[in-house]
Design a protein around this motif. Structure first.
Motif, mmCIF file in Angstrom:
data_model
loop_
_atom_site.group_PDB
_atom_site.id
_atom_site.type_symbol
_atom_site.label_atom_id
_atom_site.label_comp_id
_atom_site.label_asym_id
_atom_site.label_seq_id
_atom_site.Cartn_x
_atom_site.Cartn_y
_atom_site.Cartn_z
ATOM 1 N N ASP A 14 -3.666 9.657 -1.587
ATOM 2 C CA ASP A 14 -3.411 9.963 -0.185
ATOM 3 C C ASP A 14 -3.174 8.680 0.615
ATOM 4 O O ASP A 14 -2.250 8.622 1.442
ATOM 5 C CB ASP A 14 -4.600 10.752 0.396
ATOM 6 C CG ASP A 14 -4.321 11.251 1.789
ATOM 7 O OD1 ASP A 14 -3.307 11.960 1.986
ATOM 8 O OD2 ASP A 14 -5.121 10.915 2.702
ATOM 9 N N LEU A 15 -3.987 7.656 0.386
ATOM 10 C CA LEU A 15 -3.777 6.367 1.071
ATOM 11 C C LEU A 15 -2.414 5.775 0.731
ATOM 12 O O LEU A 15 -1.702 5.265 1.592
ATOM 13 C CB LEU A 15 -4.883 5.378 0.694
ATOM 14 C CG LEU A 15 -6.241 5.606 1.323
ATOM 15 C CD1 LEU A 15 -7.291 4.715 0.658
ATOM 16 C CD2 LEU A 15 -6.188 5.337 2.821
ATOM 17 N N SER B 120 0.316 7.342 -0.241
ATOM 18 C CA SER B 120 1.423 8.105 0.358
ATOM 19 C C SER B 120 1.513 7.900 1.870
ATOM 20 O O SER B 120 2.593 7.969 2.439
ATOM 21 C CB SER B 120 1.305 9.596 0.019
ATOM 22 O OG SER B 120 0.157 10.146 0.614
ATOM 23 N N SER B 121 0.387 7.604 2.509
ATOM 24 C CA SER B 121 0.426 7.409 3.955
ATOM 25 C C SER B 121 0.849 5.988 4.346
ATOM 26 O O SER B 121 1.107 5.720 5.513
ATOM 27 C CB SER B 121 -0.932 7.736 4.570
ATOM 28 O OG SER B 121 -1.913 6.807 4.166
ATOM 29 N N THR B 122 0.942 5.081 3.375
ATOM 30 C CA THR B 122 1.347 3.710 3.681
ATOM 31 C C THR B 122 2.769 3.405 3.212
ATOM 32 O O THR B 122 3.220 2.275 3.339
ATOM 33 C CB THR B 122 0.379 2.687 3.048
ATOM 34 O OG1 THR B 122 0.354 2.876 1.637
ATOM 35 C CG2 THR B 122 -1.017 2.827 3.619
ATOM 36 N N CYS B 123 3.455 4.385 2.659
ATOM 37 C CA CYS B 123 4.824 4.156 2.173
ATOM 38 C C CYS B 123 5.825 4.239 3.291
ATOM 39 O O CYS B 123 5.705 4.839 4.256
ATOM 40 C CB CYS B 123 5.189 5.179 1.101
ATOM 41 S SG CYS B 123 4.220 4.967 -0.384
#
Length: 83
Positions: free
Chosen positions: A77-78, A80-83
């Protein structure tokens, strides 16, 4: 918090852009690092050719949760949220 031996989530979920022995271009998110053995232990732990990003990682409850499955989910999740 200490890493849970055999978890390996930090070696599977995130992308790593620096070279890893056997993976000269790093690895994409969700791909198992070639340096994980069958017990999900890093075969280059403590070696000088281990990427700095790996050596600098510190387990924490907010990133690793309380189970290996939760760690994989949280780190994915981390990522995917930083891409």
């Amino acid at each position: 918090m200490d890493c849970r031996l055999g978890c390996g989530a930090c070696c599977i979920a995130p992308s790593i852009t620096s070279a890893i022995p056997g993976m000269p271009n790093g690895k994409p998110a969700g791909v198992r690092c070639i340096q994980l053995d069958n017990d999900n232990l890093c075969m280059i732990f403590g070696h000088s050719d281990r990427p700095d990003v790996c050596a600098d990682f510190s387990a924490s409850i907010d990133v690793c949760g309380t189970t290996n499955q939760q760690a994989l989910w949280l780190i994915t999740d981390l990522e995917s949220s930083t891409c």
